[in-house]
Design an enzyme around this catalytic site. Structure first.
Site, short mmCIF file in Angstrom:
data_model
loop_
_atom_site.label_atom_id
_atom_site.label_comp_id
_atom_site.label_asym_id
_atom_site.label_seq_id
_atom_site.Cartn_x
_atom_site.Cartn_y
_atom_site.Cartn_z
N HIS A 79 17.24 116.59 92.73
CA HIS A 79 17.09 118.27 91.95
C HIS A 79 16.08 117.50 90.84
CE1 HIS A 79 20.69 118.57 93.71
NE2 HIS A 79 20.22 119.38 94.56
N HIS A 131 20.77 115.89 91.14
CA HIS A 131 20.65 114.95 90.89
C HIS A 131 19.34 114.50 90.20
CE1 HIS A 131 19.36 114.88 94.88
NE2 HIS A 131 20.74 114.94 95.57
N GLN A 148 26.22 128.18 105.34
CA GLN A 148 25.59 127.15 106.05
C GLN A 148 26.01 126.48 106.10
OE1 GLN A 148 22.63 126.62 102.86
NE2 GLN A 148 22.65 124.34 103.24
N ILE A 202 13.47 111.31 96.92
CA ILE A 202 14.18 110.50 95.65
C ILE A 202 14.72 109.18 95.90
CG2 ILE A 202 14.27 110.18 92.95
CD1 ILE A 202 11.71 111.44 93.41
N GLY A 255 23.95 123.06 93.65
CA GLY A 255 24.34 122.23 91.74
C GLY A 255 24.45 121.02 92.78
O1 PAF Z 1 18.85 121.72 100.24
C1 PAF Z 1 19.44 122.78 99.80
O2 PAF Z 1 20.32 122.52 98.58
C2 PAF Z 1 20.70 124.36 100.52
O3 PAF Z 1 19.94 124.50 101.68
C3 PAF Z 1 19.42 125.35 99.47
C4 PAF Z 1 17.85 125.88 100.08
C5 PAF Z 1 19.50 125.61 98.61
C6 PAF Z 1 19.78 126.59 100.80
O4 PAF Z 1 21.27 126.96 100.62
#
Ligand code: PAF
Length: 282
Positions: free
Chosen positions: A37, A34, A61, A176, A31
C-alpha cells in the site's frame, strides 16, 4: 493529516481543493496497510498535489462464507503509517454511510468478472466496482492508483472508468514482494509459520514459468502442468486457478506469443492467496 469520516465533509473538501486548482490523487484501501500500500501511495504522490486514501472494509465484496468479520483491522497503526507516507487526507466512512438502509444501486461489468477470481467469488467484483464508483464520487480524484497484485481488479477498474467516461486517470502500481518473494497482502497475517513457508510455492511457480519462457517454452499447458505439480506438493494447498491469459481481455491463451498474464489463486488452509506475473516471450 486530516481524518474525515463524513461523506459530505469529504466531498466539500474535494470541491474546495479542485476550486483551488489542486490535483487530487487517490489510493483506496481496506486498511491493515503494508509496504505494498505504501508503495501505491508513493506512486500516487508523484501525480498530484494532494494525496487522499480511504480505509474501508467493503462488505459488498465479501461472499457469505468469506472472511469479512475476520479481515484484519488496525486503524491506529494505519493512520500512523499513512501520516509517515505523506498522506494528506484519510477518508474513513462507516458501512452504514456507504450502504444506508434501502441501498440498491450496483455497478457491474458484463464479462471481465467472469474470469479468474470472479469464478469462485461471484459477488466480489460487483462489490468492488460499486464501492470504487462511490468512492470516486466522494473523493473526486484526478488520478487513482491500484496495485498490479490485484491484476483483475485493475483491469476491471480501467474498463469501468473507460466505459462510464469517468474523468480519472488510472495508474497501476508495481506488485511488492517480501524479500523471499511472497507477494505482500493483508491476508498474509492469517498464515502460520509453516503456511508462510508453503506460500512461497506461488512466487516460485511464477519464477519457474519465467525460466521456461526464457528457455523457449510457448505452450501454456506445459507451464500449467509444471505449476500444478509444484503447488500440489503442499497437501494443505487447494488450487483455485492457474491461468495464462490475455492481460486485457483475461481470455485464456494456448500459446505464449505475446505478453501474457500468468495468474494464480489458491486456498492455503483457510487463507486465500493470489499472485501473478506477466510472461514476456523471447
Ligand atoms: O484492493 C482493495 O483493497 C479493495 O478491493 C478496494 C479497491 C479498496 C475496494 O474495496
Amino acid at each position: 493529516m486530516d481524518v474525515i469520516g463524513s461523506i459530505h465533509e469529504m466531498q466539500s473538501l474535494s470541491d474546495s481543493l479542485r476550486q483551488q486548482g489542486k490535483r487530487i490523487a487517490f489510493v483506496p484501501t481496506m486498511g491493515f496497510l503494508h509496504d505494498g500500500h505504501l508503495s501505491l501511495m508513493r506512486e500516487a504522490k508523484k501525480h498530484a498535489d494532494i494525496l487522499v486514501t480511504s480505509i474501508f472494509v467493503n462488505p459488498a465484496q465479501f461472499g457469505p462464507n468469506e472472511d469479512l468479520d475476520a479481515y484484519p483491522r488496525a486503524m491506529e497503526s494505519d493512520l500512523a503509517k499513512s501520516r509517515d507516507a505523506g498522506v494528506d487526507v484519510v477518508f474513513t466512512p462507516t458501512s452504514d454511510q456507504i450502504y444506508p438502509e434501502g441501498y440498491e444501486t450496483y455497478v457491474q461489468l458484463e464479462t471481465l468478472p467472469n474470469h479468474l477470481c470472479g469464478l469462485s467469488r461471484p459477488v466480489f467484483f460487483k462489490g468492488i466496482t460499486t464501492v470504487v464508483t462511490k468512492l470516486f464520487h466522494i473523493v473526486k480524484p484526478h488520478v487513482a492508483v491500484f496495485g498490479e497484485k490485484d491484476f483483475q481488479q485493475l483491469a476491471i477498474i480501467r474498463r469501468m472508468v473507460k466505459d462510464l467516461n469517468m474523468d480519472i486517470e488510472i495508474i497501476g502500481g508495481t506488485l511488492i514482494r517480501e524479500a523471499d518473494g511472497l507477494a505482500m497482502s493483508s491476508r498474509n497475517a492469517y498464515l502460520s509459520d509453516d503456511e508462510r513457508t508453503e506460500a512461497l510455492r506461488l512466487s516460485q511457480s511464477l519464477s519457474k514459468a519465467r525460466e521456461m519462457i526464457t528457455a523457449g517454452e510457448t505452450q501454456a499447458a506445459a507451464i500449467k502442468a509444471m505449476t500444478e505439480t509444484h503447488l500440489s506438493g503442499c497437501p494443505d494447498m487447494t488450487i483455485d486457478y492457474i491461468s495464462l491469459c490475455d492481460p486485457e481481455t483475461l481470455d485464456e491463451v494456448e500459446t505464449v506469443t505475446s505478453p501474457t498474464l500468468m495468474a494464480l489463486a489458491v486456498m492455503l488452509g483457510k487463507t486465500r492467496l493470489i499472485d501473478n506475473t506477466v510472461l514476456v516471450p523471447q
